[in-house]
Design an enzyme around this catalytic site. Structure first.
Site, PDB file in Angstrom:
ATOM      1  N   LYS A 114       0.819  -1.227   0.000  1.00  0.00           N
ATOM      2  CA  LYS A 114       0.000   0.000   0.000  1.00  0.00           C
ATOM      3  C   LYS A 114       0.844   1.265   0.000  1.00  0.00           C
ATOM      4  CE  LYS A 114      -3.870  -2.298   2.353  1.00  0.00           C
ATOM      5  NZ  LYS A 114      -3.200  -3.589   2.685  1.00  0.00           N
ATOM      6  N   ARG A 115       1.849   1.317  -0.853  1.00  0.00           N
ATOM      7  CA  ARG A 115       2.690   2.504  -0.951  1.00  0.00           C
ATOM      8  C   ARG A 115       1.983   3.600  -1.745  1.00  0.00           C
ATOM      9  NH1 ARG A 115       5.185   0.489   3.140  1.00  0.00           N
ATOM     10  NH2 ARG A 115       7.047  -0.744   2.757  1.00  0.00           N
TER      11      ARG A 115
END
EC number: 4.1.1.23
Length: 275
Positions: free
Chosen positions: A101-102
């Protein structure tokens, strides 16, 4: 940056071979690990390896969640890399979705892309879209890989932002994410769409028949498989994490995980032809 079997081909080959959509999540929450595993010098590696080996006959993909490794600092990162190495060495035909989830500025995103796609060579990543297109362009340079944009997530409070509607377009935030992706015609991009929103999932699938959806929320989060299969389509990965790998916290944890994965696999097989 080609030269490898791309995510889409790997996914389709595996899914059609197994007649399944099962993605096995790897969330090795240390507090919930069996006591026999906690005593290991590398408990996260041991747990994940045993889960992988027990479920590999049924997994279309694996989704390790980096948070459960990062909490242990440098030791956790080393263990994460060993889990990825185990998958790539022993099950190269099974795609890996790194759940990270960057979402950051272009120059920072470039470093993430280099690490996950260039160095680790995982097949796919989860990314946040909310900093805009320039935050994902470094990942798109790796054309054999796929990114999953967070679209409509499975957590209870996702509606606080994702279902807010823009007055100028009439679209909700999650619909805007899909609109932008399609507007710029990004091919190696899929969407994270929660199993806890089956009505929205069905609409998104109808509108996006060729996008690959990563669908969390089945099992421990309450969504029912029988409600998902009629609406998700074949271009989907339905993820189960805790429901599989924490089926038991005793010494039989791997055996029980394999049995749970097999049960889900068989349920999916019965519906696959009609998808």
């Amino acid at each position: 940056m080609g030269g490898k079997m791309n995510f889409q081909s790997k996914f389709l080959t595996r899914s059609q071979s197994l007649k399944s959509l099962l993605c096995v999540g790897l969330d090795p929450d240390f507090d919930k690990l069996p006591e026999i595993v906690k005593r290991s010098p590398e408990p996260l590696v041991q747990f994940c390896k045993e889960i992988i080996d027990a479920t590999a006959s049924y997994a279309v993909a694996y989704k390790p969640n980096i948070a459960f490794f990062e909490v242990f600092g440098s030791s956790g990162i080393r263990q994460f890399e060993k889990v990825i190495g185990h998958l790539k060495s022993n099950y190269p035909q099974i795609p890996i979705v790194a759940d990270v989830k960057r979402g950051d500025l272009d120059n920072t995103a470039r470093q993430y892309a280099k690490y996950y796609f260039g160095d680790l060579q995982v097949d796919s990543l989860t990314l946040s879209p909310y900093m805009g297109l320039d935050s994902i362009r470094p990942f798109l340079e790796y054309q054999d890989y796929l990114i999953f944009w967070l679209c409509l997530t499975s957590n209870p409070d996702s509606a606080q932002f994702q279902k807010k509607r823009f007055s100028e377009t009439g679209r909700t935030l999650y619909e805007e994410v899909v609109y932008v992706a399609n507007l710029v015609a990004i091919s190696n991009l899929g969407f994270v769409v929660g199993a806890t929103s089956p009505s929205e999932l069905e609409t998104l699938r109808t509108q996006n028949p060729n996008r690959i959806f990563l669908i969390p929320g089945f099992g421990a989060q309450g969504a029912k498989l029988e409600n998902l299969l009629p609406v998700c389509g074949r271009n989907s990965l339905i993820n189960s994490s805790r429901g599989i790998h924490f089926a038991s916290n005793g010494s039989d944890f791997a055996v029980r995980a394999g049995q749970e994965a097999e049960k889900i696999h068989k349920m999916m097989q019965t519906h696959f032809i009609g998808l």
